[in-house]
Structures are given as structure tokens and as C-alpha cells.
Design a protein around this motif. Structure first.
Motif, PDB file in Angstrom:
ATOM      1  N   MET A 170       8.999  -5.771  -4.576  1.00 23.85           N
ATOM      2  CA  MET A 170       8.008  -6.504  -3.794  1.00 23.85           C
ATOM      3  C   MET A 170       6.970  -5.548  -3.210  1.00 23.85           C
ATOM      4  SD  MET A 170       6.602  -9.068  -2.376  1.00 23.85           S
ATOM      5  CE  MET A 170       7.672 -10.168  -3.271  1.00 23.85           C
ATOM      6  N   THR A 171       7.426  -4.409  -2.703  1.00 23.60           N
ATOM      7  CA  THR A 171       6.496  -3.437  -2.123  1.00 23.60           C
ATOM      8  C   THR A 171       5.512  -2.933  -3.171  1.00 23.60           C
ATOM      9  OG1 THR A 171       8.228  -2.746  -0.573  1.00 23.60           O
ATOM     10  CG2 THR A 171       6.338  -1.273  -0.836  1.00 23.60           C
ATOM     11  N   THR A 172       5.998  -2.694  -4.395  1.00 21.72           N
ATOM     12  CA  THR A 172       5.104  -2.181  -5.451  1.00 21.72           C
ATOM     13  C   THR A 172       4.057  -3.211  -5.860  1.00 21.72           C
ATOM     14  OG1 THR A 172       6.598  -2.899  -7.238  1.00 21.72           O
ATOM     15  CG2 THR A 172       6.906  -0.677  -6.368  1.00 21.72           C
ATOM     16  N   MET A 173       4.331  -4.505  -5.633  1.00 19.98           N
ATOM     17  CA  MET A 173       3.316  -5.515  -5.939  1.00 19.98           C
ATOM     18  C   MET A 173       2.073  -5.310  -5.087  1.00 19.98           C
ATOM     19  SD  MET A 173       5.509  -9.037  -6.484  1.00 19.98           S
ATOM     20  CE  MET A 173       4.038 -10.045  -6.447  1.00 19.98           C
ATOM     21  N   GLY A 174       2.260  -4.794  -3.878  1.00 18.81           N
ATOM     22  CA  GLY A 174       1.107  -4.527  -3.024  1.00 18.81           C
ATOM     23  C   GLY A 174       0.357  -3.264  -3.389  1.00 18.81           C
ATOM     24  N   MET A 176      -5.168  -8.027   8.391  1.00 16.25           N
ATOM     25  CA  MET A 176      -5.086  -6.570   8.241  1.00 16.25           C
ATOM     26  C   MET A 176      -5.990  -6.072   7.114  1.00 16.25           C
ATOM     27  SD  MET A 176      -0.981  -5.920   8.733  1.00 16.25           S
ATOM     28  CE  MET A 176      -1.149  -4.144   8.500  1.00 16.25           C
ATOM     29  N   ASP A 177      -6.778  -6.959   6.550  1.00 12.19           N
ATOM     30  CA  ASP A 177      -7.662  -6.614   5.436  1.00 12.19           C
ATOM     31  C   ASP A 177      -8.505  -5.380   5.778  1.00 12.19           C
ATOM     32  OD1 ASP A 177      -8.845  -7.258   2.846  1.00 12.19           O
ATOM     33  OD2 ASP A 177     -10.657  -7.734   3.976  1.00 12.19           O
ATOM     34  N   GLY A 178      -8.428  -4.363   4.908  1.00 15.08           N
ATOM     35  CA  GLY A 178      -9.220  -3.158   5.099  1.00 15.08           C
ATOM     36  C   GLY A 178      -8.457  -2.013   5.741  1.00 15.08           C
ATOM     37  N   ILE A 179      -7.342  -2.300   6.410  1.00 19.12           N
ATOM     38  CA  ILE A 179      -6.557  -1.230   7.043  1.00 19.12           C
ATOM     39  C   ILE A 179      -5.911  -0.361   5.960  1.00 19.12           C
ATOM     40  CG2 ILE A 179      -4.533  -0.726   8.474  1.00 19.12           C
ATOM     41  CD1 ILE A 179      -5.132  -3.225  10.067  1.00 19.12           C
ATOM     42  N   GLY A 180      -6.079   0.964   6.065  1.00 15.69           N
ATOM     43  CA  GLY A 180      -5.521   1.884   5.082  1.00 15.69           C
ATOM     44  C   GLY A 180      -6.142   1.733   3.704  1.00 15.69           C
ATOM     45  N   GLY A 181      -7.303   1.121   3.647  1.00 15.08           N
ATOM     46  CA  GLY A 181      -7.971   0.910   2.360  1.00 15.08           C
ATOM     47  C   GLY A 181      -7.339  -0.172   1.513  1.00 15.08           C
ATOM     48  N   TRP A 224      -4.146  -9.202   1.012  1.00 17.82           N
ATOM     49  CA  TRP A 224      -3.076  -9.668   0.126  1.00 17.82           C
ATOM     50  C   TRP A 224      -2.088  -8.539  -0.180  1.00 17.82           C
ATOM     51  CZ3 TRP A 224      -2.265  -7.195  -4.423  1.00 17.82           C
ATOM     52  CH2 TRP A 224      -3.339  -6.487  -4.996  1.00 17.82           C
ATOM     53  N   SER A 225      -2.584  -7.285  -0.256  1.00 16.07           N
ATOM     54  CA  SER A 225      -1.689  -6.146  -0.496  1.00 16.07           C
ATOM     55  C   SER A 225      -0.702  -5.979   0.649  1.00 16.07           C
ATOM     56  CB  SER A 225      -2.497  -4.861  -0.657  1.00 16.07           C
ATOM     57  OG  SER A 225      -3.290  -4.880  -1.823  1.00 16.07           O
ATOM     58  N   TRP A 226      -1.200  -6.134   1.879  1.00 24.58           N
ATOM     59  CA  TRP A 226      -0.335  -5.965   3.035  1.00 24.58           C
ATOM     60  C   TRP A 226       0.734  -7.057   3.102  1.00 24.58           C
ATOM     61  CZ3 TRP A 226       0.380  -1.630   5.133  1.00 24.58           C
ATOM     62  CH2 TRP A 226      -0.652  -0.689   5.254  1.00 24.58           C
ATOM     63  N   ILE A 227       0.429  -8.253   2.586  1.00 25.11           N
ATOM     64  CA  ILE A 227       1.440  -9.316   2.542  1.00 25.11           C
ATOM     65  C   ILE A 227       2.650  -8.848   1.739  1.00 25.11           C
ATOM     66  CG2 ILE A 227       1.965 -11.623   1.624  1.00 25.11           C
ATOM     67  CD1 ILE A 227      -0.910 -12.423   2.302  1.00 25.11           C
ATOM     68  N   PHE A 228       2.403  -8.270   0.569  1.00 25.51           N
ATOM     69  CA  PHE A 228       3.489  -7.787  -0.293  1.00 25.51           C
ATOM     70  C   PHE A 228       4.183  -6.566   0.300  1.00 25.51           C
ATOM     71  CE2 PHE A 228       0.882  -9.593  -4.005  1.00 25.51           C
ATOM     72  CZ  PHE A 228       1.560 -10.796  -3.969  1.00 25.51           C
ATOM     73  N   ILE A 229       3.398  -5.615   0.801  1.00 23.17           N
ATOM     74  CA  ILE A 229       3.961  -4.349   1.282  1.00 23.17           C
ATOM     75  C   ILE A 229       4.871  -4.567   2.492  1.00 23.17           C
ATOM     76  CG2 ILE A 229       3.397  -2.123   2.352  1.00 23.17           C
ATOM     77  CD1 ILE A 229       0.827  -2.126   0.585  1.00 23.17           C
TER      78      ILE A 229
END
Length: 533
Positions: free
Chosen positions: A161-165, A232-237, A241-246
């Protein structure tokens, strides 16, 4: 030659010793006048003898009362140790497999430059590996022990799941979803089977319903969580949607690690039970005529017994009738609501109430089905809600009416999942046969997630008539029709067993050999497991 003894005209039996004792002729009770009592059979007893009988009756009542109190205490102990944590695990599992629908609203397709067809392919690949691995996962669960198997697969799917982000293209999301399905495959059939090895048949349904209601809760929780994480869009680049998975993946890994101490083995090896409580659990299962109470070595004959049992495949059809609509609903509800004119964050939040209503009805149906033992009728009744709901989605033009249809759709789908699994489990006996059967039933249902992943197409928006129509057909033909057919066939099977037409299967066999026949020796309908011999 002595004259023949009088016989009762209705029963054809000779007068009983009690009838002779009180001086009542055979059939003489029928001649008593209204309100008139027959002679007291204990009239000739002394006061001491009467007092002794009263003391014996009081002692028996005290033992029964003590046993009931111990049963309640033991059930409460099992419920507190098993149910809450397993519910959490399934909530996380369902959240991880369906949060891609929330990620889609948060810009997944645009960021990865994928089309609607490629998005559906990413949904599909999950079910290929998920369904393919399920039939044998319960054998692995039994071999490796729940306290090892369940935490291990959780850590693995949390990593997936983490790698999906962290993916940047279509190939990456496809690979991550494939391995997510492979690693998640053992949880739902495993826990369904695991719980069936702890509780009696008339106790299992409500607990399976509470466990599965976590899926509906995850839908509510997932919408709220996605709406928050999306900010959190934009945090850490990284995109929202990436943060949802991570974040959800990392949470799964942590919970998986803690599960090494929170998931227990089967009753004969569970460490939280005292020796006395362990014996009580096993005695209760034996009294319920469950082979789950005993250790059983795996043999291929158990696998083939499941394959050859017609009930396995009809339960698979029924489960398909609710599982495919379940995934269509859970994967696309945010998209469906978005198509009604509500935008991203509001659509995420509006997906919460239908899931909450479904969770309440799931537990309610579990309770009713346990009390009535009419799981087939419960399936048929609940499926009508789903049919009405999807008929509203197909025909209504008002967004408000269509949104109301999503409520009824959820109410008609979610309760049937837990109810069908309990129905199949309670009518399948033998530790490994039950495990294999649940693997087949759940695996076949989840294989139909491939269909669910491809019926809500971008070109059909905003009405999505094709998707709604296919879900309506599944509910009608497989859930409602399959449940009705299973109900009729089990009723007919029970009639055969009650009239002794299967008695020949047990003639000449030892008690152990009869035990190994599994549910063949029982009457199945409504979990009324009465021995044939």
C-alpha cells in the motif's frame, strides 16, 4: 395364555408404568373433565421422600444456573479478546483495497496520466491475484497458526500500500495493486474461518456481522480520512492522493507488528485461556457437534469433499451475487456521487452516511438470523432493499432521489456478505473442509470483482446505467435467486435426512468414522444440525 395387553388407540403402545401406577387406563387422560387433574403419582411418598426430590431438583437447577453463568462469562471473555482487534484488522484491509476510489477523486488519474480504462485495469488486477490465492489461504492459516499468518500478511500488504503512493506511472500502480491483492487474500476468509472455530453456530452470525460491519465503517471512515489527507497536497513534493496511500500503508504496517501480540491461535492452543476455560470452549463446540473442537491433520480428502459438495458451489453463486455489487459500490460510490454533481471533498463526505446505515443493518440482520436460524430468508428479504435502490439509480433523474438510492443499495448489499458466509460456514463441518469451502466461496465472489472493476466506465457518466444495470442483475439472479434456490434445496435435503434416506452412510462405521463424514451426517437447513444416526 394371558390376554393381550391393552394398547393406546393413537400410539399403538402398551400403557406405561406411570399410567399403571396412577391407575389410569391407556388413553384415559382423554376422559378427564375440563379442569380435572389426574391422580398424583407421588401421593404415596412420605414427606421425607418428597423433600429429597425437591432438594435434587434444586441442585440440578443450581448446576444449570452455574453453567449458564460460566457460559456468559466465557463468551464475554472471548468477545473482548477476539472481536475488537479483528474488526480493526478488517477495517484496515477494506480501507486499503478501496481507498483507490478516494484517490481517484483527489487527482490520481491526472497525475499518473492514465485513462479511465487503465484505472479500471488497476482495479481488475487486484482481484486476479486476490481471488486466485484465497482458496488455499485457510490451509496456510491452519498450518502456520493465526498468530503468525495474519500479522505477517498485514505487514506485507502495508508495504504494498505504501509503494502505491510512490508510483509515477501506470506500470507502477499495476504492480503494486497485484501484490496488494496477493498479500491481502488471506485475511477475510481466514478470519471468517477462524471465528467459526471459536463460537457455536447460533453465536457465530452476530459476531461475523459485527466483524464485517467494519467494511461499512471503513467506507465512512475512508471518506472522512481521505477528505482530511487530501489537504496535504504538495507536502514533501507529493500529491494529496499519494499521501492517502502512504499514510494508510504505514498505519497498516504498524498495526501488523502489534498484531503479533494481539492475534491468538485456535482454542486448543490459545494462550489467553486458562486450562479450565480451554476445556469449556472445546466442550461447547463438541456439544454443538463441531469437529472444530478437535485437532485435525490435513488430508486431500477434505479438499475433495469440499469440491464435490454441491452446497459449496451454490454458496459461491450466492456470495457472488452480493460480493460483486459490494465492490462495485465501494470502489465507485465516490465517483457515482461525483456524477450527481457534487465535487471532490463534498463527494467524499457524502459517501459516509450510506456506509454508516449499512453497518447498523449488518449487525441487526446478524442478530435476527442467529435468533431465527433463517439465513436464507434474511438474504432474500434484505436483497429487496438493494433492488429498489439500484432501480432508483437507474430510473430517477433527481440527484436527491439517486442519492437515496445509494442508501438502499448499501442496505441491500452489506448485510448479505456476513450472512452468506455464516450460512455456508454453519452448514459445513470439518476443520479443513470448512476452511477450503470458505476459501472457494469467498474466492469465487472476489473473482467477480473483475466484473465490478469494469462496469462503471467514464463514457457512461454521469448516469452510469450500464454499471447500475449489471449490479441490479447480480442482485436479482445470484443473490435473490441463488438464496431462494439454496433454501428450497436444503429444505428438500433435510426431508431426505429426516426420513432416513441417508442412514446407509453411517451403518457399520465407528463413531470416529461417522465424525469424519462431516456435515454429510447432519441436517443442514437453518443450521439445525441434527445427527442422522
Amino acid at each position: 395364555m394371558s390376554s393381550p395387553e391393552k394398547r393406546d388407540s393413537d400410539s399403538g403402545h402398551s400403557p406405561s408404568d406411570d399410567e399403571k401406577k396412577v391407575g389410569v387406563e391407556a388413553g384415559g387422560f382423554e376422559t378427564l373433565g375440563h379442569g380435572e387433574l389426574p391422580p398424583d403419582p407421588d401421593a404415596d411418598l412420605s414427606p421425607e421422600e418428597r423433600a429429597k426430590i425437591v432438594r435434587i431438583q434444586a441442585s440440578i437447577q443450581k448446576v444449570l444456573s452455574t453453567d449458564a453463568a460460566q457460559d456468559r462469562r466465557l463468551l464475554w471473555k472471548l468477545d473482548l479478546r477476539l472481536i475488537p482487534w479483528l474488526c480493526l484488522l478488517y477495517l484496515i484491509s477494506f480501507l486499503d483495497r478501496t481507498n483507490i476510489g478516494n484517490a481517484r477523486l483527489a487527482g490520481l488519474e491526472k497525475s499518473l496520466h492514465i485513462t479511465g480504462g487503465q484505472y479500471n485495469a488497476a482495479l481488475t488486477i487486484f482481484f486476479v491475484s486476490y481471488a486466485g490465492a484465497e482458496p488455499l489461504t485457510n490451509v496456510l492459516l491452519k498450518r502456520l497458526r493465526p498468530s503468525v499468518f495474519i500479522p505477517a500478511i498485514m505487514i506485507l500488504w502495508g508495504i504494498c500500500m505504501t509503494t502505491m503512493g510512490l508510483t509515477h506511472n501506470f506500470q507502477g500502480i499495476m504492480a503494486a495493486r497485484f501484490f496488494l491483492g496477493l498479500t491481502e487474500a488471506g485475511l477475510f476468509p481466514g478470519i471468517s474461518y477462524y471465528l467459526s472455530c471459536w463460537y457455536r453456530r447460533d453465536e457465530f452470525g452476530i459476531r461475523a456481522a459485527i466483524f464485517f460491519s467494519a467494511a461499512a465503517v471503513s467506507g465512512s471512515f475512508g471518506g472522512l480520512l481521505a477528505a482530511a489527507i487530501e489537504n496535504m497536497d504538495g507536502i514533501g513534493g507529493k500529491k494529496g492522493w499519494s499521501w492517502i496511500f502512504i499514510l494508510e500503508g504505514l498505519a497498516t504496517v504498524l498495526i501488523g507488528i502489534v498484531s503479533f501480540w494481539m492475534v491468538f491461535d485456535f482454542p486448543d492452543e490459545a494462550t489467553f485461556l486458562s486450562d479450565a476455560d480451554r476445556q469449556r470452549v472445546i466442550r461447547r463446540l463438541k456439544a454443538d457437534q463441531q469437529s472444530s473442537a478437535e485437532h485435525e491433520e490435513f488430508r486431500m480428502s477434505y479438499f475433495w469433499a469440499s469440491v464435490k459438495d454441491w452446497k459449496t458451489w451454490l454458496y459461491a453463486v450466492i456470495y457472488m451475487g452480493c460480493d460483486s455489487p459490494l465492490y462495485a459500490f465501494s470502489l465507485f460510490l465516490p465517483t457515482i456521487i461525483n456524477g450527481l454533481g457534487y465535487k471532490s471533498t463534498r463527494a467524499q463526505l457524502l459517501s459516509v452516511p450510506p456506509y454508516a446505515a449499512a453497518a447498523v443493518l449488518t449487525v441487526t440482520i446478524g442478530y435476527i438470523a442467529d435468533r431465527t436460524r433463517q439465513r436464507g430468508l434474511c438474504n432474500m428479504g434484505v436483497s429487496v432493499f438493494g433492488l429498489v435502490g439500484f432501480a432508483m439509480l437507474l430510473s430517477a433523474k433527481s440527484p436527491g432521489v439517486q442519492y437515496a438510492g445509494t442508501f438502499l443499495g448499501a442496505l441491500g448489499i452489506y448485510p448479505c456478505i456476513a450472512n452468506t458466509i455464516t450460512w455456508a460456514s454453519n452448514n459445513t463441518e470439518g476443520v479443513y473442509k470448512r476452511g477450503v469451502t470458505l476459501g472457494f466461496v469467498i474466492g469465487w465472489g472476489n473473482l467477480n470483482g473483475i466484473v465490478s472493476s469494469n462496469i462503471y466506465r467514464v463514457k457512461d457518466k454521469p448516469k452510469y446505467r450500464t454499471g447500475h444495470g449489471i449490479v441490479f442483475a447480480y442482485l436479482t439472479l445470484f443473490l435473490l435467486g441463488g438464496s431462494a434456490l439454496q433454501y428450497v434445496l436444503l429444505k428438500r435435503e433435510n426431508a431426505r435426512r429426516r426420513t432416513g434416506k441417508l442412514d446407509h452412510l453411517t451403518i457399520g462405521k465407528t463413531e470416529k468414522e461417522i465424525e469424519e463424514l462431516g456435515d454429510i451426517r447432519y441436517a443442514s437447513l437453518m443450521e439445525t444440525m441434527a445427527p442422522l444416526s
